[in-house]
Enzyme design. Structure first.
Site, PDB file in Angstrom:
ATOM      1  N   VAL A  14       0.990  -1.160  -0.103  1.00  0.00           N
ATOM      2  CA  VAL A  14       0.334   0.286   0.064  1.00  0.00           C
ATOM      3  C   VAL A  14       0.826   1.693   0.032  1.00  0.00           C
ATOM      4  O   VAL A  14       0.934   2.171  -0.294  1.00  0.00           O
ATOM      5  CB  VAL A  14      -0.957  -0.013   1.898  1.00  0.00           C
ATOM      6  CG1 VAL A  14      -1.968   1.150   1.144  1.00  0.00           C
ATOM      7  CG2 VAL A  14      -1.848  -1.384   1.120  1.00  0.00           C
ATOM      8  N   ARG A  45      11.891   0.368   8.003  1.00  0.00           N
ATOM      9  CA  ARG A  45      13.027  -0.291   7.784  1.00  0.00           C
ATOM     10  C   ARG A  45      13.850  -1.322   6.401  1.00  0.00           C
ATOM     11  O   ARG A  45      15.382  -1.352   6.261  1.00  0.00           O
ATOM     12  CB  ARG A  45      12.971  -1.793   8.393  1.00  0.00           C
ATOM     13  CG  ARG A  45      12.944  -1.661  10.250  1.00  0.00           C
ATOM     14  CD  ARG A  45      12.750  -2.535  11.145  1.00  0.00           C
ATOM     15  NE  ARG A  45      11.744  -2.308  12.567  1.00  0.00           N
ATOM     16  CZ  ARG A  45      10.500  -2.775  12.065  1.00  0.00           C
ATOM     17  NH1 ARG A  45       9.948  -3.172  11.415  1.00  0.00           N
ATOM     18  NH2 ARG A  45       9.866  -2.489  13.433  1.00  0.00           N
ATOM     19  N   ARG A  46      12.824  -0.982   5.550  1.00  0.00           N
ATOM     20  CA  ARG A  46      13.471  -1.689   4.684  1.00  0.00           C
ATOM     21  C   ARG A  46      13.389  -1.170   3.102  1.00  0.00           C
ATOM     22  O   ARG A  46      12.522  -0.729   2.479  1.00  0.00           O
ATOM     23  CB  ARG A  46      12.999  -3.302   3.616  1.00  0.00           C
ATOM     24  CG  ARG A  46      13.645  -4.372   4.691  1.00  0.00           C
ATOM     25  CD  ARG A  46      12.824  -5.412   3.864  1.00  0.00           C
ATOM     26  NE  ARG A  46      11.010  -5.321   4.868  1.00  0.00           N
ATOM     27  CZ  ARG A  46       9.891  -5.836   4.671  1.00  0.00           C
ATOM     28  NH1 ARG A  46      10.042  -6.924   4.013  1.00  0.00           N
ATOM     29  NH2 ARG A  46       8.522  -5.483   5.540  1.00  0.00           N
ATOM     30  N   GLY A 133     -11.040  -1.890  -0.475  1.00  0.00           N
ATOM     31  CA  GLY A 133     -10.095  -0.684  -1.255  1.00  0.00           C
ATOM     32  C   GLY A 133     -10.478  -0.009  -2.163  1.00  0.00           C
ATOM     33  O   GLY A 133     -10.226   1.238  -1.431  1.00  0.00           O
ATOM     34  N   ILE A 135     -12.900   1.008  -3.600  1.00  0.00           N
ATOM     35  CA  ILE A 135     -14.071   1.595  -3.737  1.00  0.00           C
ATOM     36  C   ILE A 135     -14.295   2.676  -3.090  1.00  0.00           C
ATOM     37  O   ILE A 135     -14.843   3.143  -1.948  1.00  0.00           O
ATOM     38  CB  ILE A 135     -15.567  -0.022  -3.657  1.00  0.00           C
ATOM     39  CG1 ILE A 135     -15.354  -1.028  -4.068  1.00  0.00           C
ATOM     40  CG2 ILE A 135     -17.067   0.656  -3.562  1.00  0.00           C
ATOM     41  CD1 ILE A 135     -15.384  -2.052  -4.487  1.00  0.00           C
ATOM     42  N   GLY A 186      -0.484 -10.570  -3.419  1.00  0.00           N
ATOM     43  CA  GLY A 186      -0.478  -9.508  -2.327  1.00  0.00           C
ATOM     44  C   GLY A 186      -1.642  -8.995  -1.527  1.00  0.00           C
ATOM     45  O   GLY A 186      -1.648  -8.299  -1.487  1.00  0.00           O
ATOM     46  N   ASP A 200     -11.267 -10.038   8.631  1.00  0.00           N
ATOM     47  CA  ASP A 200     -10.911  -8.654   8.115  1.00  0.00           C
ATOM     48  C   ASP A 200     -11.778  -8.533   7.464  1.00  0.00           C
ATOM     49  O   ASP A 200     -12.291  -7.016   8.045  1.00  0.00           O
ATOM     50  CB  ASP A 200      -9.807  -9.211   6.816  1.00  0.00           C
ATOM     51  CG  ASP A 200      -9.969  -8.186   6.230  1.00  0.00           C
ATOM     52  OD1 ASP A 200      -8.363  -7.435   6.287  1.00  0.00           O
ATOM     53  OD2 ASP A 200     -10.088  -8.362   4.715  1.00  0.00           O
ATOM     54  N   LYS A 204     -13.825  -4.675   8.395  1.00  0.00           N
ATOM     55  CA  LYS A 204     -14.619  -3.472   7.954  1.00  0.00           C
ATOM     56  C   LYS A 204     -15.513  -3.474   7.982  1.00  0.00           C
ATOM     57  O   LYS A 204     -16.883  -2.270   7.912  1.00  0.00           O
ATOM     58  CB  LYS A 204     -14.125  -3.949   6.986  1.00  0.00           C
ATOM     59  CG  LYS A 204     -12.975  -3.873   5.672  1.00  0.00           C
ATOM     60  CD  LYS A 204     -12.388  -5.331   4.425  1.00  0.00           C
ATOM     61  CE  LYS A 204     -11.200  -5.248   4.153  1.00  0.00           C
ATOM     62  NZ  LYS A 204     -11.071  -6.213   3.001  1.00  0.00           N
ATOM     63  N   GLY A 301      -4.985  -4.983  -3.333  1.00  0.00           N
ATOM     64  CA  GLY A 301      -4.099  -4.405  -4.336  1.00  0.00           C
ATOM     65  C   GLY A 301      -3.004  -3.063  -4.345  1.00  0.00           C
ATOM     66  O   GLY A 301      -4.267  -2.232  -3.789  1.00  0.00           O
TER      67      GLY A 301
HETATM   68  N1  HSE Z   1      -6.649  -8.705   2.743  1.00  0.00           N
HETATM   69  C1  HSE Z   1      -7.774  -7.452   2.066  1.00  0.00           C
HETATM   70  C2  HSE Z   1      -8.584  -8.231   1.126  1.00  0.00           C
HETATM   71  C3  HSE Z   1      -6.424  -6.787   1.573  1.00  0.00           C
HETATM   72  O1  HSE Z   1      -8.103  -9.991   0.697  1.00  0.00           O
HETATM   73  O2  HSE Z   1      -9.803  -7.961   0.977  1.00  0.00           O
HETATM   74  C4  HSE Z   1      -7.765  -6.003   1.748  1.00  0.00           C
HETATM   75  O3  HSE Z   1      -8.114  -4.919   2.679  1.00  0.00           O
END
Ligand code: HSE
Length: 434
Positions: A14, A45-46, A133, A135, A186, A200, A204, A301
């Site tokens: 992100v 850190r990277r 994401g 939207i 990712g 997750d 949300k 993404g």
């Molecule tokens: N892991 C989450 C997904 C990422 O797959 O929707 C976006 O919040």
């Protein structure tokens, strides 16, 4: 005019995406804000030499030091995780910085304290990227639907889970195989059980429900069931009955309180939501003036999430320009006053059901099962006997909406019948039509 100065904490999918987008679309963004946006600090850190950061950008792994710097107006927290993100955001706000974050877990679990502090310090926390994401669903519900009383919303709000269910249904791929691909792309959370067990999505949903109904953030009250037990057999039977199985987050205003639930759900195959595939997200909102509205797009993404992060930055830049303290004029959780409506327990929730039982091939089995359902006040919508599998007959029953407590009792009685073998499969069903 002074530029608005950013510190970006985290250069993963992100953070890297946001940085790239700020560089690529700098001219177009400048046309929208008429103010330069300058990245002064990057906390990582990277180091990422591929991002071509200007020499003037200070890079450091000492994030606490960055959020205290005077040449920072907005802190963009895109590192994820609860700690130290919580402490960093608190410290940033204490130093008068506005915050943009994509951190749904942090806001769902600790948002009450964070938003309270933001009010006290007169700064804002913008969080469009935390849900669905790319939207702009936060803005839609908080601002676009502000004239409505929202009755319910149902969303595919985890891209990884939807990708898994879509690939299983369309290509017959295995659960583990698809999950691995989502991780490589990712999309998946650092801990993929967050995706497949619905945590997750529950994070949300907590945010969506709060801004839809004006209730406090209550992640701990979301009923959550994952998709890891969904079998190809049930996907096929659902299909034969005209349904698809989607992992939905549902927030509904019921007569006696609010339902907050994340679970696999049969929905009619012709519904637009049923045809949202792959990593895409979609949220269907039922509101009293406008009726149903549907929002669709990429839910995960680098590009889509960065789109939301940068839009939040643009909003804050405008607020800094046009409001006295930059704290903006829109309540962060959509309502000036939150109302603590009761959140219903699972037993009090009402849904339709898909039930699959494996029974001996004997006269009277169906009659026994249907009479138990009827005695418990459960109305059958459809019934289908499948071909024999390993000496047993799978029977699939769809029911009309019923309180979960009643279904628990009926299934307990059916499970106890000697002619029934193995664990009864129950998947909730929503017609999404009112
Ligand atoms: N892991 C989450 C997904 C990422 O797959 O929707 C976006 O919040």
């Amino acid at each position: 005019m002074k530029p608005v100065r950013l510190a970006i904490l985290g250069l993963g999918t992100v953070g890297g995406g946001a940085l790239k987008l700020l560089q690529e679309n700098a001219a177009e963004i400048r046309r929208r804000t008429d103010r330069e946006i300058q990245i002064t600090h990057v906390g990582t850190r990277r180091p990422r030499p591929d991002l071509n950061l200007a020499d003037s950008v200070k890079q450091s792994a000492d994030l606490m030091d960055i959020v205290r710097q005077p040449d920072v107006d907005v802190v963009v927290e895109v590192m994820g995780g609860i700690h130290p993100a919580y402490e960093l955001i608190m410290e940033a706000m204490k130093h008068g910085k506005h915050v943009v974050t994509a951190n749904k877990a942090l806001l769902a679990e600790h948002g009450t304290a964070l938003f309270k502090a933001a009010d006290e310090y007169k700064v804002q926390i913008a969080y469009e990227a935390a849900v669905a994401g790319g939207i702009p669903i936060i803005k839609v519900i908080r601002e676009g639907l502000a004239a409505n009383r929202i009755d319910w919303l149902a969303g595919i709000i985890n891209g990884t889970g939807n990708f898994i269910l879509s690939e299983m249904r369309e290509k017959g791929r295995t659960f583990d195989d698809v999950l691995k691909e989502a991780q490589e792309l990712g999309y998946a959370e650092a801990d993929p059980t967050f995706d497949v067990e619905g945590i997750d999505a529950a994070h949300k949903l907590t945010l969506l429900a709060s801004i839809a109904f004006g209730i406090p953030l209550q992640f701990d009250k979301v009923f959550t069931e994952g998709i890891s037990k969904i079998t190809a057999q049930d996907v096929k039977y659902a299909e034969e009955l005209g349904f698809r199985i989607k992992h939905l987050g549902i927030a509904r205003r019921a007569e006696t309180g609010i339902e907050l639930r994340v679970h696999p759900t049969l929905i009619p195959a012709e519904e637009l939501l049923a045809n949202v595939n792959g990593v895409k997200n979609a949220v269907l909102v039922q509101s009293n003036a406008v009726g149903p509205t549907l929002y669709y797009g990429a839910g995960a993404g680098a590009g889509p999430t960065a789109s939301a992060v940068v839009a939040d930055i643009v909003d804050i830049v405008r607020d800094i320009i046009y409001t006295e303290d930059g704290a903006g004029t829109i309540p962060q959780l959509a309502f000036e006053n939150l109302t603590d409506l009761p959140i219903l327990s699972r037993e009090e929730m009402t849904t339709g059901y898909y039930i699959r039982i494996n029974a001996d091939d004997q006269t009277g089995v169906l009659a026994e099962v249907t009479s138990i359902l009827s005695r418990n006040g459960i109305s059958i919508d459809a019934i289908m006997q499948q071909s024999r599998l390993k000496d047993l007959i799978p029977i699939v029953i769809l029911t009309d909406p019923v309180k979960e407590a009643k279904m628990d009792e009926a299934l307990k009685q059916i499970q106890a019948l000697p002619v029934i073998h193995g664990e009864i499969v129950r998947i909730r069903l929503e017609s999404l039509d009112n």
